[in-house]
Motif scaffolding. Structure first.
Motif, PDB file in Angstrom:
ATOM      1  N   GLY A 125       0.870  -1.432  -0.029  1.00  0.00           N
ATOM      2  CA  GLY A 125      -0.213   0.026   0.208  1.00  0.00           C
ATOM      3  C   GLY A 125       0.519   1.248  -0.010  1.00  0.00           C
ATOM      4  N   THR A 159       1.435   3.399  -1.657  1.00  0.00           N
ATOM      5  CA  THR A 159       1.294   4.784  -3.005  1.00  0.00           C
ATOM      6  C   THR A 159      -0.034   5.637  -2.128  1.00  0.00           C
ATOM      7  OG1 THR A 159      -0.807   3.347  -3.858  1.00  0.00           O
ATOM      8  CG2 THR A 159       1.401   4.065  -5.325  1.00  0.00           C
ATOM      9  N   GLY A 160      -0.773   4.800  -0.842  1.00  0.00           N
ATOM     10  CA  GLY A 160      -1.842   5.460  -0.142  1.00  0.00           C
ATOM     11  C   GLY A 160      -1.381   6.628   0.814  1.00  0.00           C
ATOM     12  N   SER A 161      -1.849   6.928   1.814  1.00  0.00           N
ATOM     13  CA  SER A 161      -1.577   7.805   2.451  1.00  0.00           C
ATOM     14  C   SER A 161      -0.631   7.718   3.932  1.00  0.00           C
ATOM     15  CB  SER A 161      -2.904   8.443   3.289  1.00  0.00           C
ATOM     16  OG  SER A 161      -2.684   8.903   4.436  1.00  0.00           O
ATOM     17  N   ILE A 162      -0.540   6.317   4.549  1.00  0.00           N
ATOM     18  CA  ILE A 162      -0.243   5.594   5.512  1.00  0.00           C
ATOM     19  C   ILE A 162       1.403   5.254   4.684  1.00  0.00           C
ATOM     20  CG2 ILE A 162       0.782   4.054   7.096  1.00  0.00           C
ATOM     21  CD1 ILE A 162      -0.990   5.487   8.238  1.00  0.00           C
ATOM     22  N   HIS A 177      -2.314  -0.616  -5.675  1.00  0.00           N
ATOM     23  CA  HIS A 177      -3.097  -1.522  -6.318  1.00  0.00           C
ATOM     24  C   HIS A 177      -3.506  -1.243  -8.031  1.00  0.00           C
ATOM     25  CE1 HIS A 177      -8.008  -2.134  -7.771  1.00  0.00           C
ATOM     26  NE2 HIS A 177      -7.335  -3.058  -7.191  1.00  0.00           N
ATOM     27  N   SER A 178      -4.037  -0.219  -8.197  1.00  0.00           N
ATOM     28  CA  SER A 178      -3.112   0.306  -9.754  1.00  0.00           C
ATOM     29  C   SER A 178      -2.784   2.260 -10.064  1.00  0.00           C
ATOM     30  CB  SER A 178      -4.712   0.808  -9.860  1.00  0.00           C
ATOM     31  OG  SER A 178      -6.036   1.274  -9.454  1.00  0.00           O
ATOM     32  N   ASN A 179      -2.228   2.319  -9.013  1.00  0.00           N
ATOM     33  CA  ASN A 179      -2.045   3.845  -9.624  1.00  0.00           C
ATOM     34  C   ASN A 179      -0.219   3.636  -9.709  1.00  0.00           C
ATOM     35  OD1 ASN A 179      -0.864   6.504  -9.369  1.00  0.00           O
ATOM     36  ND2 ASN A 179      -1.829   6.809  -7.551  1.00  0.00           N
ATOM     37  N   ALA A 229      -1.031  -1.299   9.531  1.00  0.00           N
ATOM     38  CA  ALA A 229      -2.059  -0.208  10.233  1.00  0.00           C
ATOM     39  C   ALA A 229      -3.725  -1.097   9.119  1.00  0.00           C
ATOM     40  CB  ALA A 229      -1.530   0.689   9.286  1.00  0.00           C
ATOM     41  N   GLU A 251      -8.287  -3.590   9.229  1.00  0.00           N
ATOM     42  CA  GLU A 251      -9.446  -4.626   8.358  1.00  0.00           C
ATOM     43  C   GLU A 251      -9.148  -5.950   8.770  1.00  0.00           C
ATOM     44  OE1 GLU A 251      -8.851  -1.761   6.695  1.00  0.00           O
ATOM     45  OE2 GLU A 251      -9.668  -0.473   6.555  1.00  0.00           O
ATOM     46  N   ASP A 302      -2.154   1.901  13.679  1.00  0.00           N
ATOM     47  CA  ASP A 302      -2.749   2.781  14.405  1.00  0.00           C
ATOM     48  C   ASP A 302      -2.273   3.188  15.533  1.00  0.00           C
ATOM     49  OD1 ASP A 302      -4.963   3.422  13.283  1.00  0.00           O
ATOM     50  OD2 ASP A 302      -6.343   1.711  14.415  1.00  0.00           O
ATOM     51  N   MET A 325      -6.035  11.303   5.400  1.00  0.00           N
ATOM     52  CA  MET A 325      -6.145  10.188   5.887  1.00  0.00           C
ATOM     53  C   MET A 325      -6.776   9.518   3.931  1.00  0.00           C
ATOM     54  SD  MET A 325      -7.277   8.465   9.394  1.00  0.00           S
ATOM     55  CE  MET A 325      -9.038   9.807   9.152  1.00  0.00           C
ATOM     56  N   GLY A 326      -6.661   8.275   3.538  1.00  0.00           N
ATOM     57  CA  GLY A 326      -7.410   7.881   2.761  1.00  0.00           C
ATOM     58  C   GLY A 326      -9.030   7.915   3.809  1.00  0.00           C
TER      59      GLY A 326
HETATM   60  P1  NDP Z   1      -4.994   4.818   0.909  1.00  0.00           P
HETATM   61  O1  NDP Z   1      -6.483   4.542   0.520  1.00  0.00           O
HETATM   62  O2  NDP Z   1      -4.503   6.343   1.352  1.00  0.00           O
HETATM   63  O3  NDP Z   1      -4.070   4.199   0.703  1.00  0.00           O
HETATM   64  C1  NDP Z   1      -4.124   2.488   0.310  1.00  0.00           C
HETATM   65  C2  NDP Z   1      -3.306   1.817  -0.828  1.00  0.00           C
HETATM   66  O4  NDP Z   1      -3.828  -0.151  -0.446  1.00  0.00           O
HETATM   67  C3  NDP Z   1      -2.984   2.453  -1.870  1.00  0.00           C
HETATM   68  O5  NDP Z   1      -1.881   1.802  -2.000  1.00  0.00           O
HETATM   69  C4  NDP Z   1      -3.996   1.261  -2.165  1.00  0.00           C
HETATM   70  O6  NDP Z   1      -3.536   1.257  -3.744  1.00  0.00           O
HETATM   71  C5  NDP Z   1      -3.587  -0.245  -2.027  1.00  0.00           C
HETATM   72  N1  NDP Z   1      -4.794  -1.048  -2.190  1.00  0.00           N
HETATM   73  C6  NDP Z   1      -6.333  -0.318  -2.385  1.00  0.00           C
HETATM   74  N2  NDP Z   1      -6.941  -1.091  -2.265  1.00  0.00           N
HETATM   75  C7  NDP Z   1      -6.073  -2.776  -2.705  1.00  0.00           C
HETATM   76  C8  NDP Z   1      -6.924  -4.057  -3.383  1.00  0.00           C
HETATM   77  N3  NDP Z   1      -7.616  -4.234  -3.787  1.00  0.00           N
HETATM   78  N4  NDP Z   1      -5.489  -4.707  -3.575  1.00  0.00           N
HETATM   79  C9  NDP Z   1      -4.038  -4.323  -3.070  1.00  0.00           C
HETATM   80  N5  NDP Z   1      -4.019  -3.016  -2.695  1.00  0.00           N
HETATM   81  C10 NDP Z   1      -4.709  -1.829  -2.288  1.00  0.00           C
HETATM   82  O7  NDP Z   1      -5.596   4.302   2.548  1.00  0.00           O
HETATM   83  P2  NDP Z   1      -4.658   4.735   4.081  1.00  0.00           P
HETATM   84  O8  NDP Z   1      -3.249   4.721   3.679  1.00  0.00           O
HETATM   85  O9  NDP Z   1      -5.744   6.141   4.719  1.00  0.00           O
HETATM   86  O10 NDP Z   1      -4.335   3.254   5.255  1.00  0.00           O
HETATM   87  C11 NDP Z   1      -4.507   2.411   5.177  1.00  0.00           C
HETATM   88  C12 NDP Z   1      -4.453   1.113   6.099  1.00  0.00           C
HETATM   89  O11 NDP Z   1      -4.655   1.995   7.007  1.00  0.00           O
HETATM   90  C13 NDP Z   1      -5.998   1.276   6.570  1.00  0.00           C
HETATM   91  O12 NDP Z   1      -6.403  -0.461   6.950  1.00  0.00           O
HETATM   92  C14 NDP Z   1      -6.351   2.518   7.849  1.00  0.00           C
HETATM   93  O13 NDP Z   1      -7.520   2.517   8.018  1.00  0.00           O
HETATM   94  C15 NDP Z   1      -5.144   1.684   7.828  1.00  0.00           C
HETATM   95  N6  NDP Z   1      -5.128   2.969   9.030  1.00  0.00           N
HETATM   96  C16 NDP Z   1      -4.381   4.525   8.117  1.00  0.00           C
HETATM   97  C17 NDP Z   1      -4.090   5.797   8.598  1.00  0.00           C
HETATM   98  C18 NDP Z   1      -4.209   6.893   8.149  1.00  0.00           C
HETATM   99  O14 NDP Z   1      -3.682   8.177   8.960  1.00  0.00           O
HETATM  100  N7  NDP Z   1      -3.878   7.209   7.079  1.00  0.00           N
HETATM  101  C19 NDP Z   1      -4.339   5.933  10.309  1.00  0.00           C
HETATM  102  C20 NDP Z   1      -4.384   4.562  11.389  1.00  0.00           C
HETATM  103  C21 NDP Z   1      -4.556   3.031  10.305  1.00  0.00           C
HETATM  104  P3  NDP Z   1      -3.725   2.377  -4.810  1.00  0.00           P
HETATM  105  O15 NDP Z   1      -3.142   3.653  -4.981  1.00  0.00           O
HETATM  106  O16 NDP Z   1      -2.510   1.706  -6.069  1.00  0.00           O
HETATM  107  O17 NDP Z   1      -5.335   2.658  -4.943  1.00  0.00           O
END
Ligand code: NDP
Length: 387
Positions: free
Chosen positions: A10, A12-15, A38-40, A122, A125, A149, A203-204
């Motif tokens: 993950g 490319t996400g916020s964490i 996932h797709s980014n 993080a 789920e 978390d 956050m995401g």
């Molecule tokens: P984001 O939506 O910002 O990022 C999600 C990441 O997961 C991206 O890299 C995305 O890729 C990837 N992803 C999404 N769907 C899939 C899939 N089906 N298969 C594989 N990879 C996938 O989420 P956050 O960073 O906000 O959160 C991530 C986790 O951390 C969550 O479980 C959240 O509950 C937990 N968390 C987050 C906090 C926060 O401050 N953000 C705080 C505490 C916990 P792509 O970019 O390509 O879509």
């Protein structure tokens, strides 16, 4: 600290981005094995180049050709698909960040645990859906499971692991989200744009909506139960709108220990990255004089029913938390797609929990089967009664 190999699921996400920000500030300390998205494609390729990652994995196979093109000539290995995620998690990085959103992160997180190394979690789920299986896999493999978390990381920092019996209760703080002061009628008019704007945290989209419904706190109660081995009645939730106290531990002698800080996920991530040592971060120092006051209130169970639903699922145990989580993932996605209203999210979860019961899952495959059936039922319910 000696140089360690790390992987970020993950990325490319916020964490994921916050994690890589810390990694990039300390290039001598970390060698990046695998990054996933996932797709980014664009963000994944950029992160892989910047960190000189060994491998980049895209979960959605439709993007493999684009990823190959984006990383041509760099020497970064490229792979795609769910199996490739699990394979990357099995590489045996010293430290793995599990930051995929949703139950999609479960299989790679389990694979990382099975290597017996350190998993920074993080992805709450996965623990909600398969907490018993993950905790026992960590134990069997001798893996270190560190929670990222912010609330659980705070509890970990305040917890005296040598005296678990001395803990009376833990107190998870909750910001209350953007609609803490909304009346029932105003809640019904909430749009996705409003819900993804969290007052304190960046956050995401999915966790921002969970925070707005307070399902996030419900998931965290279940997460705390698995991580710290406490029953529901010793895990309290307290609304604290400033998000300065990240959580607390109360001991039998009446002492309450709290962890405080500026709301920035780089602090708990850094704690897990450096543990058992500490590392510098660019996080702003907490200025309590500027914060001025800290407020607290009880959560409102009427406007925020998700918290109650999560406790019901946790107390039922077995497959119930996986069903709760899957229904919530589908309901949140439908809300973000503007197919259902904000208050429908908890209503959908409740209806799915009433409709679907399953035997306690004994393996990850069984958890994923429950997850998939709960998603099917949720989607059908939304189609027939909520859309
Ligand atoms: P984001 O939506 O910002 O990022 C999600 C990441 O997961 C991206 O890299 C995305 O890729 C990837 N992803 C999404 N769907 C899939 C899939 N089906 N298969 C594989 N990879 C996938 O989420 P956050 O960073 O906000 O959160 C991530 C986790 O951390 C969550 O479980 C959240 O509950 C937990 N968390 C987050 C906090 C926060 O401050 N953000 C705080 C505490 C916990 P792509 O970019 O390509 O879509």
């Amino acid at each position: 600290m000696s140089r360690r190999t790390i992987s970020v699921f993950g990325a490319t996400g916020s964490i994921g981005e916050s994690t890589l920000d810390l990694v990039r500030r300390n290039p001598d300390q970390f060698e990046v094995l695998a990054l996933t998205a996932h797709s980014n494609v664009h963000a994944l390729a950029q992160a892989a180049r910047a960190t000189q990652a060994k491998r980049a994995v895209i979960a959605d196979e439709a993007h493999l050709t684009d990823l190959k093109a984006a990383l041509a000539g760099t020497g970064v290995e490229v792979a795609a698909g769910r199996e490739a995620l699990v394979e990357a998690a099995s590489l045996g990085a010293d430290w793995t960040m599990a930051a995929i959103v949703g139950c999609a992160g479960l299989a790679p997180a389990m694979a990382a645990l099975k290597t017996g190394k350190t998993l920074a979690l993080a992805n709450k789920e996965s623990l909600v859906s398969a907490g018993d299986l993950m905790m026992s896999a960590a134990k069997t493999a001798g893996a270190t499971l560190l929670t990222v978390d912010s609330e659980h990381n705070a509890i970990f920092q305040c917890m005296d692991a040598t005296a678990p019996k001395a803990v009376r209760r833990i107190i998870l703080t909750a910001s209350g989200g953007p609609f803490r002061e909304f009346g029932a009628n105003a809640m019904a008019t909430v749009t996705p744009d409003m819900a993804v704007k969290h007052p304190n945290w960046d956050m995401g989209a999915k966790i921002s909506v969970d925070s707005a419904t307070m399902m996030n706190k419900g998931l965290e109660v279940i997460e705390a139960h698995h991580l710290f081995g406490l029953p529901s009645d010793r895990i309290d939730v307290l609304v604290h709108p400033q998000s300065v106290i990240h959580s607390m531990v109360e001991y039998v002698d009446g002492s309450v220990l709290a962890q405080l800080g500026t709301p920035d996920m780089r602090t708990p991530i850094a704690h897990a990255l450096a543990w058992p040592e500490r590392m510098e971060t660019p996080v702003a120092s907490l200025n309590l004089a500027q914060v001025g006051r800290l407020d607290f209130e009880e959560p409102d169970p009427v406007r925020f029913p998700a918290l109650r639903l999560a406790r019901v699922a946790m107390e039922a145990g077995g497959a119930a938390p996986a069903i709760l989580n899957a229904a919530n993932e589908i309901a949140v996605a439908a809300f973000l797609d503007r197919r259902v209203g904000f208050t429908a999210i908890a209503a959908i979860v409740e209806r799915v929990m009433e409709r679907y019961e399953a035997a306690p899952p004994a393996s990850i495959e069984e958890v994923l089967a429950v997850d998939s059936e709960a998603r099917r039922i949720s989607a059908a319910l939304i189609e027939s009664e909520f859309a």
